[in-house]
Design a protein around this motif. Structure first.
Motif, mmCIF file in Angstrom:
data_model
loop_
_atom_site.group_PDB
_atom_site.id
_atom_site.type_symbol
_atom_site.label_atom_id
_atom_site.label_comp_id
_atom_site.label_asym_id
_atom_site.label_seq_id
_atom_site.Cartn_x
_atom_site.Cartn_y
_atom_site.Cartn_z
ATOM 1 N N ASN B 49 0.769 -1.167 0.212
ATOM 2 C CA ASN B 49 -0.033 -0.103 0.006
ATOM 3 C C ASN B 49 0.731 1.413 0.031
ATOM 4 O OD1 ASN B 49 1.058 -0.386 2.615
ATOM 5 N ND2 ASN B 49 -0.948 -0.172 3.743
ATOM 6 N N GLY B 50 0.042 2.438 0.061
ATOM 7 C CA GLY B 50 0.823 3.499 -0.146
ATOM 8 C C GLY B 50 0.924 4.430 -1.447
ATOM 9 N N PHE B 51 0.024 3.878 -2.250
ATOM 10 C CA PHE B 51 -0.342 4.622 -3.636
ATOM 11 C C PHE B 51 -1.545 5.466 -3.347
ATOM 12 C CE2 PHE B 51 1.952 1.011 -4.627
ATOM 13 C CZ PHE B 51 2.929 1.147 -5.397
ATOM 14 N N GLY B 52 -1.342 6.722 -4.234
ATOM 15 C CA GLY B 52 -2.797 7.474 -4.304
ATOM 16 C C GLY B 52 -2.929 8.487 -3.079
ATOM 17 N N LEU B 53 -1.841 8.641 -2.003
ATOM 18 C CA LEU B 53 -2.196 9.505 -0.948
ATOM 19 C C LEU B 53 -2.503 10.743 -1.446
ATOM 20 C CD1 LEU B 53 0.389 8.164 1.629
ATOM 21 C CD2 LEU B 53 -2.192 8.311 1.811
ATOM 22 N N HIS B 54 -1.698 11.246 -2.447
ATOM 23 C CA HIS B 54 -2.095 12.717 -3.344
ATOM 24 C C HIS B 54 -3.081 12.787 -4.021
ATOM 25 C CE1 HIS B 54 2.086 14.355 -1.737
ATOM 26 N NE2 HIS B 54 2.220 13.223 -1.983
ATOM 27 N N ARG B 55 -3.385 11.912 -4.849
ATOM 28 C CA ARG B 55 -4.379 11.833 -5.692
ATOM 29 C C ARG B 55 -5.734 11.631 -5.477
ATOM 30 N NH1 ARG B 55 -4.224 12.136 -11.425
ATOM 31 N NH2 ARG B 55 -5.933 10.829 -12.279
ATOM 32 N N TYR B 65 -4.601 1.199 -7.561
ATOM 33 C CA TYR B 65 -4.250 2.536 -7.860
ATOM 34 C C TYR B 65 -4.806 2.116 -9.581
ATOM 35 C CZ TYR B 65 -2.242 6.924 -9.031
ATOM 36 O OH TYR B 65 -1.659 8.210 -9.677
ATOM 37 N N ALA B 66 -3.976 1.108 -10.238
ATOM 38 C CA ALA B 66 -4.241 0.850 -11.194
ATOM 39 C C ALA B 66 -5.515 0.602 -12.007
ATOM 40 C CB ALA B 66 -3.266 -0.444 -11.822
ATOM 41 N N PHE B 67 -6.303 0.020 -11.134
ATOM 42 C CA PHE B 67 -7.678 -0.118 -11.313
ATOM 43 C C PHE B 67 -8.484 1.135 -11.385
ATOM 44 C CE2 PHE B 67 -12.084 -1.269 -10.206
ATOM 45 C CZ PHE B 67 -12.444 -2.083 -11.091
ATOM 46 N N ARG B 68 -8.191 2.000 -10.590
ATOM 47 C CA ARG B 68 -8.939 3.089 -10.611
ATOM 48 C C ARG B 68 -8.654 3.985 -11.840
ATOM 49 N NH1 ARG B 68 -10.072 5.928 -4.850
ATOM 50 N NH2 ARG B 68 -10.487 4.068 -3.864
#
Lengths: 481, 415
Positions: B49-55, B65-68
């Motif tokens: 985990n740790g992806f997408g905190l900003h976006r 994240y890729a799925f989104r």
């Protein structure tokens, strides 16, 4: 019982096998390793030498010229990459010029044509990146480059297609001379009988000769370390560049390879250990320093790998090709120019046997041709499209650095001598040989090998049986802990 | 031959986000060419985990994240062609692509977005002396074996390099039952994110040896151990500091290199520092109508910034296709060396704010990062700490420079 057993599946053993496959003979190659071309054949300079520097009158000189004259046709028959790019021996002083003149004279005695001493201006024209300190060069138009393991694979594959058997993982332990035949004891299998034995065991050829009772020569390993650069650096030079030779060999060379890479090396370190293929920091430093003396701005940041090969240095100073007892032929001490001479060595061995009363009848169905595994990359776009339509696996690029398709990889696994390991696929197809060194494609190639051979993926090896890639399933040891 | 308005090469986060923003900006005829069998790029194997905190203001895994990104994309009529390898791009924007389904085909494009991502630096580039056994993997390859295929590359691990993938794999291998004996980093600081050092090494008592490297590889068939040595400030091994560590696996996390072979085939020059193309604030390269974004342009630490860069490129490509891309100047952006690089490298219009992304060349504490226009400070930000492992940005505010400006400089000053 075999008519002929060849010990060693390097380029020499392979060429002999192919030559002898022209005759009505039952032939078998015994190889101790898990694949062909695993010794000096896979780790050398990949050069077909012009033939000017071997001492006039030596077997090396005779067979170098003869082999180099044959090489282009043989590569065409076998679908092996070959390019006559010419070579330059570089000199840095007037004293070097005298040495170069001596080499040229020797070359003329060897019957080599197209030799010429040239000055700095001509050198610059031929090689714009040459270092400013180079004053003179011996230019040899007959110098060429070839893929050495490709040549061995193709020769052995072609021999197999013509009926020769290949037994891998067969290490010879004992040889007994019986009446009119030999009994060869190997690991893990009952012994093999042969009327004629050809000892092409490379670095171990002295030990194999010893097993048969011939202790007339020794072979010791001479390490040669190399650095290989990405294809992006392949046009830094177009000829093979040598420096004035020393008694340890031809010195460091800088050369393009047939696949468009740039190769630097070899070092020359005498040793005792026949398995020591370790590269060393001092070796790298030497290669880098000496190649920098020859060529300006070698882009070392494009290095993709480094490796070490062991040359078989014979105790006589020349190739050792003889028959110490009837039916047992040594082909030993085949150091440089062994690759260049290999097709001629094969002919010489047959002549040696025939001169000693062996009579071989030619077969009329020998097929000298083999289709290259790499053929796809050489096709036109239209040919490629036709093939992709027929076999869609050729439309799928597996190795993106070298643009190798699934079709080529499957062909390497299915074609004699069949690739069974990651390194085997690499040498046959170049997949994993590019700038990412298999980072992206090796998992996929493992799957292909596993599927084709019908073995679990964790049984796919890098090279030898002990060189496993995967240690098991994930979390196995979590439960055990 | 086909003709398409916009071809996007690569279907990772950069390519997918570029497609969405290009479509939303009015480009209808978009084709994504992806070499893998699915979209998402390397995110698919980054199951941590740790992806997408900003976006997304959420902590997602890589596949999430890729799925989104993919879900947004799939709502739109954008053509996606997987299992397709682009083998050449001509300067005239003619693309050669190959696939099992369609063979070799030529595709003409009005605009191209390069989003091919990056690859890991391999062992070869390091020239480590010793043998060549099995058991040496780049961290990302090991990640694929473990996370995608369910296999262990080994049980006793040494990791060379403290890049983020290496740190993530130190934790992953530990969780999967292996022992990680050491992480060696040749620099005096880690190349990874601070949070990864804490969460992947410290929390698992895995030692990090700074200023250390592997100086010899042992083992005839499978790797049996490595010698590690301390290095001096010139990164040369110090004699007498050698230490043998037994292991059956060596993972390498020694840097990422943008995959720009296609850019080069198109005739584009590469920045010797970023190893990516030179671009302006629109992410347009030196060839008009060819854009670059994501890790193929410069290596990012966070997927969020990759997506953002994809959006900039997508929107710019839409403007280019409509012939509305504004260029009113040509001002180079340079750095002072303490800042290793900044992207974009050229500013061609300053009617809007522009984010200048940069990376420090070493560790700095309590400094000011300044943007100078011909020597005059036009923006300044205080930084408590700057590390090479964490990309930063500073705004070039609208109308800070004009066509008469000779140079924009991003530099570090002591506070």
């Amino acid at each position: 019982m075999y008519d002929v057993v060849i010990i060693g599946a390097g380029v020499v053993g392979g060429m002999i096998a192919r030559k002898m496959a022209e005759y009505k003979l039952k032939i078998c190659i015994l190889e101790k390793d898990s694949d062909v071309a695993m010794g000096a054949t896979k780790a050398n300079s990949a050069i077909v030498h012009g033939g000017f520097d071997a001492k006039a009158g030596s077997l090396k000189a005779l067979l170098n010229k003869r082999g180099s004259d044959m090489m282009e046709d043989i590569c065409r028959e076998l679908g092996v990459r070959y390019r006559r790019n010419g070579s330059l021996v570089l000199g840095y002083s007037d004293e070097d010029k005298k040495t170069l003149e001596g080499i040229m004279e020797n070359g003329i005695k060897n019957g080599i044509e197209g030799l010429e001493i040239i000055g700095r201006e001509r050198i610059k024209e031929l090689e714009p990146n040459i270092s400013d300190s180079v004053e003179w060069a011996l230019y040899a138009s007959t110098g060429a480059i070839v893929c050495p393991y490709g040549l061995a694979e193709a020769a052995i594959g072609n021999a197999m297609d013509n009926g020769v058997e290949l037994k891998l993982n067969h290490s010879v332990r004992k040889i007994k001379k019986l009446e009119n035949k030999f009994e060869i004891c190997v690991d893990n299998e009952k012994s093999i009988l042969a009327k004629t034995v050809i000892n092409a065991a490379g670095i171990y050829s002295d030990e194999v000769a010893g097993m048969a009772g011939d202790t007339s020569f020794d072979v010791h390993p001479r390490k040669g370390e190399y650095i290989l650069l990405d294809r992006e650096a392949g046009d830094v030079v177009s000829h093979t560049l040598f420096t004035v030779p020393t008694k340890m060999g031809k010195g460091i060379l800088v050369s393009p390879t047939v696949h468009g890479n740039l190769i630097l090396g070899p070092t020359a370190v005498d040793g005792e250990d026949k398995e020591n293929r370790k590269t060393e920091r001092e070796g790298f430093d030497k290669i880098i320093a000496e190649s920098a003396r020859m060529v300006k701005n070698i882009p070392l940041n494009l290095t993709i790998t480094s490796f070490c090969g062991l040359r078989s240095v014979g105790s006589t100073g020349d190739f050792i090709i003889n028959m110490p007892m009837r039916g047992f032929v040594n082909v030993a001490g085949i150091e440089s120019p062994g690759l260049s001479a290999s097709p001629a060595i094969a002919e010489y061995v047959v002549e040696l046997l025939e001169n000693n009363g062996f009579k071989f009848a030619k077969r009329d169905d020998f097929n000298p041709y083999r289709e290259s595994v790499e053929k796809f990359s050489e096709m036109t776009e239209e040919e490629k499209n036709q093939l992709i339509k027929k076999d869609p696996s050729y439309g799928k690029i597996v190795c993106r650095c070298e643009n190798v398709t699934e079709g080529e990889i499957l062909k390497a696994i299915r074609t004699n001598p069949k690739a069974t390991t990651l390194d085997g696929v690499k040498r046959r197809t170049r997949a994993q040989m590019g700038r990412c060194q298999g980072g992206f494609c090796s998992p996929y190639i493992m799957e292909l090998i596993s599927k084709e051979l019908g073995i679990p993926i964790e049984k796919v090896k890098k090279s030898s049986n002990e060189a496993y890639i995967l240690s098991g399933r994930t979390k196995e040891d979590v439960h055990n802990a | 031959m086909r003709n398409v308005d916009l071809v996007i090469i690569g279907g990772g986060p950069a390519g997918m986000c570029a497609a969405v923003s290009a479509y939303n900006a009015g480009v209808e005829n978009i084709l994504i060419l992806e070499r893998d069998s699915h979209l998402g790029g390397i995110l698919q194997q980054c199951i941590h985990n740790g992806f997408g905190l900003h976006r997304y203001k959420e902590e997602l895994t890589g596949p999430e994240y890729a799925f989104r990104c993919e879900a947004e994309l799939r709502k739109l009529p954008v053509e996606v062609q997987c299992n397709t390898m682009v083998t050449d791009i001509s300067p005239e924007k003619m693309i050669t692509a190959m696939s099992s389904e369609r063979g070799i085909e030529k595709i003409g494009a009005k605009a191209i977005i390069l989003a091919m991502g990056c690859r890991e630096r391999s062992k070869g580039a390091l020239n480590i002396p010793g043998t060549r056994p099995s058991g040496i993997f780049s961290a990302g390859t090991a990640q694929k074996y473990v996370n995608m295929m369910g296999y262990m590359p080994g049980k006793n691990v040494v990791i060379l390099g403290s890049g983020d993938i290496g740190l993530i794999m130190a934790r992953r291998m530990t969780l999967e039952g292996a022992r990680v004996h050491a992480v060696c980093e040749v620099m005096p600081y880690s190349g990874g994110l601070a949070r990864n050092i804490q969460q992947c090494l410290n929390d698992f008592d895995i030692p990090l040896y700074l200023s250390h490297t592997v100086t010899e590889i042992h083992g005839e068939h499978r790797i049996e151990g490595v010698t590690i040595s301390e290095v001096d400030e010139k990164m040369k091994p110090i004699q007498g500091t050698e230490r043998f560590i037994e292991c059956d696996t060596l993972l390498l996390s020694v840097g990422l290199i943008p995959e720009n072979e296609l850019s080069r085939s198109a005739g584009l020059n590469l920045d010797s520092v970023t190893k990516g193309c030179f671009v302006d604030q629109n992410r347009e390269t030196e060839i008009e109508g060819v854009f670059a974004c994501g890790n193929v342009l410069h290596v990012h630490d966070l997927a969020d910034f990759v997506s953002e860069e994809g959006e900039i490129a997508g929107e710019s490509a839409a403007l280019y296709i409509r012939n509305e891309l504004k260029k009113s100047m040509h001002v180079p952006v340079v750095t002072d060396g303490k800042i290793r690089y900044s992207v974009p490298q050229i500013v061609t219009d300053n009617t809007k704010n522009i984010r200048l992304y940069y990376r420090a060349g070493a560790v700095f504490s309590d400094v000011k990062v300044n943007v100078l226009a011909d020597g005059v400070v036009v923006n300044s930000v205080k930084k408590k700490k700057l590390v090479p492992g964490e990309m930063q940005y500073i705004e070039l505010k609208a109308n800070s420079v004009s066509e008469n400006t000779a140079e924009i400089k991003v530099c570090i000053d002591k506070e």
